[in-house]
Scaffold this active site. Structure first.
Site, PDB file in Angstrom:
ATOM      1  N   GLY A   8       0.836  -1.211   0.000  1.00 43.24           N
ATOM      2  CA  GLY A   8       0.000   0.000   0.000  1.00 43.24           C
ATOM      3  C   GLY A   8       0.862   1.249   0.000  1.00 43.24           C
ATOM      4  O   GLY A   8       0.524   2.251   0.634  1.00 43.24           O
ATOM      5  N   ILE A  35      -0.710  -1.754  -6.096  1.00 44.96           N
ATOM      6  CA  ILE A  35      -1.628  -2.523  -6.939  1.00 44.96           C
ATOM      7  C   ILE A  35      -1.758  -1.825  -8.293  1.00 44.96           C
ATOM      8  O   ILE A  35      -1.648  -0.598  -8.365  1.00 44.96           O
ATOM      9  CB  ILE A  35      -3.034  -2.693  -6.299  1.00 44.96           C
ATOM     10  CG1 ILE A  35      -3.589  -1.340  -5.824  1.00 44.96           C
ATOM     11  CG2 ILE A  35      -3.027  -3.698  -5.180  1.00 44.96           C
ATOM     12  CD1 ILE A  35      -5.056  -1.384  -5.445  1.00 44.96           C
ATOM     13  N   ASP A  54      -0.594  -7.180  -4.493  1.00 40.13           N
ATOM     14  CA  ASP A  54      -2.003  -7.080  -4.097  1.00 40.13           C
ATOM     15  C   ASP A  54      -2.151  -7.916  -2.834  1.00 40.13           C
ATOM     16  O   ASP A  54      -1.930  -9.138  -2.853  1.00 40.13           O
ATOM     17  CB  ASP A  54      -2.870  -7.629  -5.237  1.00 40.13           C
ATOM     18  CG  ASP A  54      -4.353  -7.557  -4.913  1.00 40.13           C
ATOM     19  OD1 ASP A  54      -4.713  -7.464  -3.715  1.00 40.13           O
ATOM     20  OD2 ASP A  54      -5.161  -7.627  -5.864  1.00 40.13           O
ATOM     21  N   TYR A 143     -15.207  -0.903   9.507  1.00 40.47           N
ATOM     22  CA  TYR A 143     -13.833  -0.432   9.695  1.00 40.47           C
ATOM     23  C   TYR A 143     -13.347  -0.831  11.093  1.00 40.47           C
ATOM     24  O   TYR A 143     -12.267  -1.411  11.250  1.00 40.47           O
ATOM     25  CB  TYR A 143     -13.813   1.087   9.536  1.00 40.47           C
ATOM     26  CG  TYR A 143     -12.436   1.713   9.601  1.00 40.47           C
ATOM     27  CD1 TYR A 143     -11.503   1.480   8.610  1.00 40.47           C
ATOM     28  CD2 TYR A 143     -12.095   2.568  10.649  1.00 40.47           C
ATOM     29  CE1 TYR A 143     -10.248   2.080   8.652  1.00 40.47           C
ATOM     30  CE2 TYR A 143     -10.847   3.174  10.695  1.00 40.47           C
ATOM     31  CZ  TYR A 143      -9.933   2.927   9.693  1.00 40.47           C
ATOM     32  OH  TYR A 143      -8.693   3.516   9.735  1.00 40.47           O
TER      33      TYR A 143
HETATM   34  C1  AKB Z   1     -10.588   7.507   9.240  1.00 40.36           C
HETATM   35  O1  AKB Z   1     -11.120   8.590   9.512  1.00 40.36           O
HETATM   36  O2  AKB Z   1     -11.184   6.554   8.732  1.00 40.36           O
HETATM   37  C2  AKB Z   1      -9.125   7.325   9.588  1.00 40.36           C
HETATM   38  C3  AKB Z   1      -8.931   6.799  10.969  1.00 40.36           C
HETATM   39  C4  AKB Z   1      -9.009   7.703  12.115  1.00 40.36           C
HETATM   40  O3  AKB Z   1      -8.717   5.637  11.147  1.00 40.36           O
HETATM   41  N1  AKB Z   1      -8.436   8.569   9.397  1.00 40.36           N
END
Ligand code: AKB
Length: 320
Positions: A8, A35, A54, A143
């Site tokens: 990355g 990538i 990748d 996330y």
């Molecule tokens: C986001 O806002 O997704 C990132 C983080 C704080 O992990 N900058």
């Protein structure tokens, strides 16, 4: 660290970290993994080797590790929080599937691995002020789910297989070099661009939304220092809270106005980003990082603001 692979390398953190690592270690020993479609350009391309890696393809990771005799992998492949919410399956595939591939290669080839976690690994039930190192982590975003799972998986590989995994929980990262894409903390970068361009900033988060933030030079130094730390001193591995400043939209706006008095901001809220930001801590307690590997930030809001404005004026060729 002798031979390093950055997976990355053309992203927000990777593009700057690769150059920093090439300044610290022999340039030829830092491989920029990318990538297709996100090829390295300019100095990043010219200053050292690069390879297609990748993260969803473990063969490509293993090939680069073998070819360049890699002993340390910086795994920076991830989708940021708002994009991950829009594409949860892809976020898992890259964030967790990719991490699993990386850890397996690291186990077979004896590499150390750095994989950043984030303030996004916390959730609504986490204590929000001075969030402790070891606390409740029940995020309700994909996330966050990938970040907590990544911390656990990395610790598992350290304990079970002896893989030298280490990481930090990054706050929102602010830089004038590569723009972020699809994060919740991006507003704290965009606001500087608006100020320098003479535009009214439309803030997607409401006043009072506190989050930890960090200037990129401190973040890059943290990524290097944790990997160079004496393992005998580390009681934690994945991942360390690190902190340097915490502010809400009003505070950063007021700070910028000290240097750009005519600057204006209005609120145009983004419900998804507001929900994510509300679930994240207001401020982190980074005592463990300070005690276990001497972490110490250099930039506060004022120092960062002066540096951002100065460098963005040069970058955007604004003379005033
Ligand atoms: C986001 O806002 O997704 C990132 C983080 C704080 O992990 N900058």
């Amino acid at each position: 660290m002798k031979n390093i692979l950055v997976i990355g390398s053309t992203g927000q953190i990777g593009s700057e970290l690769t150059m920093k690592l090439r300044g610290l270690y022999p340039e030829g020993n830092v491989v920029a993994g990318y990538i297709p479609g996100a090829e390295p350009k300019g100095q990043l391309l010219e200053s050292g080797p690069s390879a297609v890696v990748d993260i969803t393809d473990s063969r490509q990771i293993a090939d680069a590790v073998e070819r360049y005799d890699v002993d340390t992998i910086y795994n920076l492949a991830a989708l940021l929080s708002a994009v991950a919410e829009a594409k949860p399956q892809l976020a898992w595939k890259i964030g967790l599937g990719g991490l699993f591939n990386t850890l397996e290669v690291a186990r077979e080839k004896g590499c150390a691995v750095f994989t950043p976690s984030s303030i996004g690994s916390f959730g609504l039930s986490t204590p929000h002020t001075k969030t402790p190192q070891d606390t409740i982590q029940r995020p309700d975003t994909m996330y966050g789910v990938t970040k907590v799972s990544g911390e656990l998986l990395s610790d598992y590989y350290a304990k079970r297989f002896g893989v030298d995994t280490r990481s930090v929980r990054f706050p929102g990262l602010i830089s004038y070099v590569a723009p972020p894409g699809g994060g919740t903390t991006d507003y704290a970068v965009d606001i500087y661009y608006a100020a320098v361009k003479g535009e009214t900033f439309k803030c997607p988060l409401k006043p009072g939304t506190l989050m930890d933030m960090m200037y990129m030079p401190d973040a890059l130094r943290a990524a290097v220092e944790i990997m160079e730390a004496d393992p005998a001193r580390l009681k934690h591995r994945n991942s360390f809270n690190i902190a340097s400043m915490s502010f809400d939209p009003e505070e950063i706006f007021t700070k910028i106005k000290e240097y750009v008095p005519e600057f204006k901001m209005v609120y145009e809220l983004d419900p998804l980003r507001q929900h994510i930001a509300d679930s994240w801590p207001d401020s982190l307690d980074d005592t463990c990082a300070r005690e276990e590997w001497d972490w110490k930030p250099e930039y506060d809001l004022d120092a960062m603001t002066r540096d951002m404005l100065k460098n963005l004026k040069i970058k955007l060729e604004v003379n005033n």
